[in-house]
Design a protein around this motif. Structure first.
Motif, PDB file in Angstrom:
ATOM      1  N   ILE A   1      15.729  20.946  31.685  1.00 38.32           N
ATOM      2  CA  ILE A   1      14.986  21.590  30.600  1.00 38.32           C
ATOM      3  C   ILE A   1      13.753  20.802  30.193  1.00 38.32           C
ATOM      4  CG2 ILE A   1      17.030  22.781  29.752  1.00 38.32           C
ATOM      5  CD1 ILE A   1      17.302  20.720  27.556  1.00 38.32           C
ATOM      6  N   GLY A   2      13.692  19.527  30.541  1.00 38.02           N
ATOM      7  CA  GLY A   2      12.517  18.734  30.208  1.00 38.02           C
ATOM      8  C   GLY A   2      11.411  18.807  31.236  1.00 38.02           C
ATOM      9  N   ALA A   3      11.752  19.265  32.439  1.00 38.84           N
ATOM     10  CA  ALA A   3      10.769  19.284  33.526  1.00 38.84           C
ATOM     11  C   ALA A   3       9.893  20.529  33.499  1.00 38.84           C
ATOM     12  CB  ALA A   3      11.484  19.192  34.869  1.00 38.84           C
TER      13      ALA A   3
ATOM     14  N   TYR B   1      21.086  29.374  31.364  1.00 40.24           N
ATOM     15  CA  TYR B   1      20.650  29.667  32.734  1.00 40.24           C
ATOM     16  C   TYR B   1      19.170  29.358  32.950  1.00 40.24           C
ATOM     17  CZ  TYR B   1      25.185  31.767  33.381  1.00 40.24           C
ATOM     18  OH  TYR B   1      26.544  31.954  33.474  1.00 40.24           O
ATOM     19  N   SER B   2      18.532  28.699  31.964  1.00 39.41           N
ATOM     20  CA  SER B   2      17.125  28.274  32.079  1.00 39.41           C
ATOM     21  C   SER B   2      16.227  29.445  32.490  1.00 39.41           C
ATOM     22  CB  SER B   2      16.998  27.122  33.074  1.00 39.41           C
ATOM     23  OG  SER B   2      17.679  25.979  32.609  1.00 39.41           O
ATOM     24  N   ILE B   3      16.318  30.539  31.744  1.00 40.11           N
ATOM     25  CA  ILE B   3      15.495  31.726  32.000  1.00 40.11           C
ATOM     26  C   ILE B   3      14.095  31.471  31.449  1.00 40.11           C
ATOM     27  CG2 ILE B   3      15.208  34.184  31.572  1.00 40.11           C
ATOM     28  CD1 ILE B   3      17.680  33.600  33.221  1.00 40.11           C
ATOM     29  N   PRO B   4      13.039  31.564  32.279  1.00 38.26           N
ATOM     30  CA  PRO B   4      11.679  31.322  31.778  1.00 38.26           C
ATOM     31  C   PRO B   4      11.273  32.352  30.723  1.00 38.26           C
ATOM     32  CG  PRO B   4      11.749  31.252  34.182  1.00 38.26           C
ATOM     33  CD  PRO B   4      13.070  31.803  33.727  1.00 38.26           C
ATOM     34  N   ASP B   5      10.624  31.880  29.665  1.00 38.26           N
ATOM     35  CA  ASP B   5      10.126  32.800  28.647  1.00 38.26           C
ATOM     36  C   ASP B   5       9.111  33.772  29.241  1.00 38.26           C
ATOM     37  OD1 ASP B   5      10.026  33.579  25.780  1.00 38.26           O
ATOM     38  OD2 ASP B   5       7.923  33.003  25.990  1.00 38.26           O
ATOM     39  N   ALA B   6       8.432  33.379  30.296  1.00 39.17           N
ATOM     40  CA  ALA B   6       7.487  34.281  30.955  1.00 39.17           C
ATOM     41  C   ALA B   6       8.180  35.539  31.465  1.00 39.17           C
ATOM     42  CB  ALA B   6       6.795  33.563  32.107  1.00 39.17           C
ATOM     43  N   HIS B   7       9.488  35.457  31.749  1.00 43.56           N
ATOM     44  CA  HIS B   7      10.231  36.614  32.256  1.00 43.56           C
ATOM     45  C   HIS B   7      10.656  37.555  31.141  1.00 43.56           C
ATOM     46  CE1 HIS B   7      11.582  34.432  36.229  1.00 43.56           C
ATOM     47  NE2 HIS B   7      10.274  34.522  36.087  1.00 43.56           N
TER      48      HIS B   7
ATOM     49  N   ASP C   1      13.661  43.444  18.982  1.00 44.91           N
ATOM     50  CA  ASP C   1      14.255  43.513  20.311  1.00 44.91           C
ATOM     51  C   ASP C   1      15.528  42.676  20.336  1.00 44.91           C
ATOM     52  OD1 ASP C   1      14.595  44.202  22.960  1.00 44.91           O
ATOM     53  OD2 ASP C   1      12.792  43.178  23.694  1.00 44.91           O
ATOM     54  N   LEU C   2      16.448  43.082  21.180  1.00 40.74           N
ATOM     55  CA  LEU C   2      17.596  42.260  21.534  1.00 40.74           C
ATOM     56  C   LEU C   2      17.581  42.144  23.047  1.00 40.74           C
ATOM     57  CD1 LEU C   2      20.201  40.722  21.228  1.00 40.74           C
ATOM     58  CD2 LEU C   2      21.434  42.892  21.005  1.00 40.74           C
ATOM     59  N   ILE C   3      17.188  40.968  23.516  1.00 37.84           N
ATOM     60  CA  ILE C   3      17.079  40.711  24.950  1.00 37.84           C
ATOM     61  C   ILE C   3      18.372  40.054  25.414  1.00 37.84           C
ATOM     62  CG2 ILE C   3      15.771  39.488  26.738  1.00 37.84           C
ATOM     63  CD1 ILE C   3      13.403  39.460  24.697  1.00 37.84           C
ATOM     64  N   GLU C   4      18.941  40.577  26.489  1.00 41.78           N
ATOM     65  CA  GLU C   4      20.126  39.970  27.079  1.00 41.78           C
ATOM     66  C   GLU C   4      19.721  39.412  28.439  1.00 41.78           C
ATOM     67  OE1 GLU C   4      23.826  42.489  25.473  1.00 41.78           O
ATOM     68  OE2 GLU C   4      22.251  43.743  26.331  1.00 41.78           O
ATOM     69  N   PRO C   5      19.282  38.136  28.471  1.00 45.86           N
ATOM     70  CA  PRO C   5      18.744  37.558  29.710  1.00 45.86           C
ATOM     71  C   PRO C   5      19.750  37.650  30.855  1.00 45.86           C
ATOM     72  CG  PRO C   5      18.321  36.110  27.828  1.00 45.86           C
ATOM     73  CD  PRO C   5      19.266  37.165  27.360  1.00 45.86           C
ATOM     74  N   ARG C   6      19.265  38.122  31.997  1.00 45.78           N
ATOM     75  CA  ARG C   6      20.146  38.289  33.159  1.00 45.78           C
ATOM     76  C   ARG C   6      19.674  37.379  34.287  1.00 45.78           C
ATOM     77  NH1 ARG C   6      21.115  43.676  36.940  1.00 45.78           N
ATOM     78  NH2 ARG C   6      23.244  43.133  37.625  1.00 45.78           N
ATOM     79  N   PRO C   7      20.413  36.318  34.575  1.00 46.75           N
ATOM     80  CA  PRO C   7      19.998  35.431  35.659  1.00 46.75           C
ATOM     81  C   PRO C   7      20.183  36.098  37.021  1.00 46.75           C
ATOM     82  CG  PRO C   7      22.141  34.770  34.830  1.00 46.75           C
ATOM     83  CD  PRO C   7      21.651  35.853  33.926  1.00 46.75           C
ATOM     84  N   ASP C   8      19.413  35.642  37.993  1.00 40.83           N
ATOM     85  CA  ASP C   8      19.564  36.118  39.356  1.00 40.83           C
ATOM     86  C   ASP C   8      20.928  35.713  39.910  1.00 40.83           C
ATOM     87  OD1 ASP C   8      17.013  37.190  39.351  1.00 40.83           O
ATOM     88  OD2 ASP C   8      16.094  35.346  40.129  1.00 40.83           O
TER      89      ASP C   8
ATOM     90  N   ARG D   1      23.009  28.929  38.562  1.00 40.17           N
ATOM     91  CA  ARG D   1      24.069  28.085  37.997  1.00 40.17           C
ATOM     92  C   ARG D   1      23.988  28.043  36.483  1.00 40.17           C
ATOM     93  NH1 ARG D   1      23.892  22.740  36.427  1.00 40.17           N
ATOM     94  NH2 ARG D   1      25.908  21.663  36.320  1.00 40.17           N
ATOM     95  N   ASN D   2      25.137  28.132  35.835  1.00 36.60           N
ATOM     96  CA  ASN D   2      25.227  27.869  34.403  1.00 36.60           C
ATOM     97  C   ASN D   2      25.212  26.361  34.212  1.00 36.60           C
ATOM     98  OD1 ASN D   2      26.373  27.281  31.753  1.00 36.60           O
ATOM     99  ND2 ASN D   2      27.005  29.423  31.671  1.00 36.60           N
ATOM    100  N   GLY D   3      24.235  25.859  33.487  1.00 37.25           N
ATOM    101  CA  GLY D   3      24.089  24.416  33.349  1.00 37.25           C
ATOM    102  C   GLY D   3      25.011  23.785  32.326  1.00 37.25           C
TER     103      GLY D   3
END
Length: 246
Positions: free
Chosen positions: A26-28, A36-42, A209-216, A220-222
């Motif tokens: 998360i720092g990189a 799941y480290s979903i980018p805010d851009a998505h 909005d209620l966003i439910e982020p969906r990882p590919d 991996r769940n970190g």
């Protein structure tokens, strides 16, 4: 129930280990949401923060605050734990931003102080929502936004305490969701979808909005073990709420 002292002790104790394990991810990369480290851009939850006054509730080592300050936001990072704030100070770099020790349920800021209040888990997972949400709304200016990511009620109800993993079986009482014992007498919090809506509406916040982020598949769940490993590709693991103040 006052969970502040125990939660502070817990995070002071685990801060170093937590940052050692998670900061390389998360720092990189800036602006990553959740387990799941979903980018805010998505998901486009925050948008442009340039020139905006921003408060992060539960900033930890400042991974989000550092990124938003670099984008031109006027950021304040708040955390309950002095160990977490020390980690944020050590990794701050340039530009600098203020760090404040405090609790999300007792914000030490004046009314109408911020354009955006946000957290990724942090303050709205580790403070009673019926206290923390009105505090966030109080310090927001009219039209300001509260954006926060928390575990989905689905995720919590499927958590198996015996195996310490999330499965495809319901293990918890959905209607009993409120407090979660985290060890060392610390407490995190979870609400049903209906209770979240009622808490937000009572604080004069409009849900945009209620966003439910969906990882590919294969992501991996970190933070947690899940069975199957791609659990969150099939069911919502997180709830990313986007609101604004009337």
């Amino acid at each position: 129930m006052d969970s502040i002292p125990a939660n502070r002790r817990l995070w002071n104790r685990i801060s170093s280990a937590y940052q050692r394990e998670h900061d390389p991810q998360i720092g990189a990369t800036p602006r990553l949401w959740g387990m799941y480290s979903i980018p805010d851009a998505h998901v486009q939850a925050l948008g442009d923060v340039t020139g905006k006054r921003v408060l992060e509730l539960g900033c930890g080592a400042g991974q989000w605050s550092r990124a938003l300050a670099a984008e031109g936001a006027d950021v304040v990072g708040l955390d309950l734990s002095e160990a977490q704030l020390a980690a944020a100070k050590a990794s701050m770099g340039t530009p600098c931003y203020p760090l404040v020790q405090g609790a999300a349920e007792h914000l030490p800021f004046a009314d109408d102080s911020f354009d955006l209040v946000f957290c990724d888990f942090g303050g709205l997972s580790w403070a009673p929502p019926h206290r923390a949400v009105p505090q966030a709304a109080r310090v927001l200016r009219r039209g300001g936004r509260l954006v926060f990511n928390v575990a989905s009620p689905w995720f919590e109800t499927c958590y198996d305490e015996a195996t310490a993993r999330v499965t495809t079986t319901l293990h918890q009482d959905y209607f009993g969701l409120h407090t979660i014992a985290e060890g060392d007498d610390a407490t995190s919090y979870q609400l049903t979808y209906g209770d979240w809506i009622r808490v937000l509406r009572a604080a004069d916040l409009i849900i945009d909005d209620l966003i439910e982020p969906r990882p590919d598949p294969g992501t991996r769940n970190g933070y947690n073990e899940t069975d199957p490993p791609d659990w969150a590709h099939h069911w919502p693991a997180e709830a990313l709420w986007v609101t604004h103040k009337t």
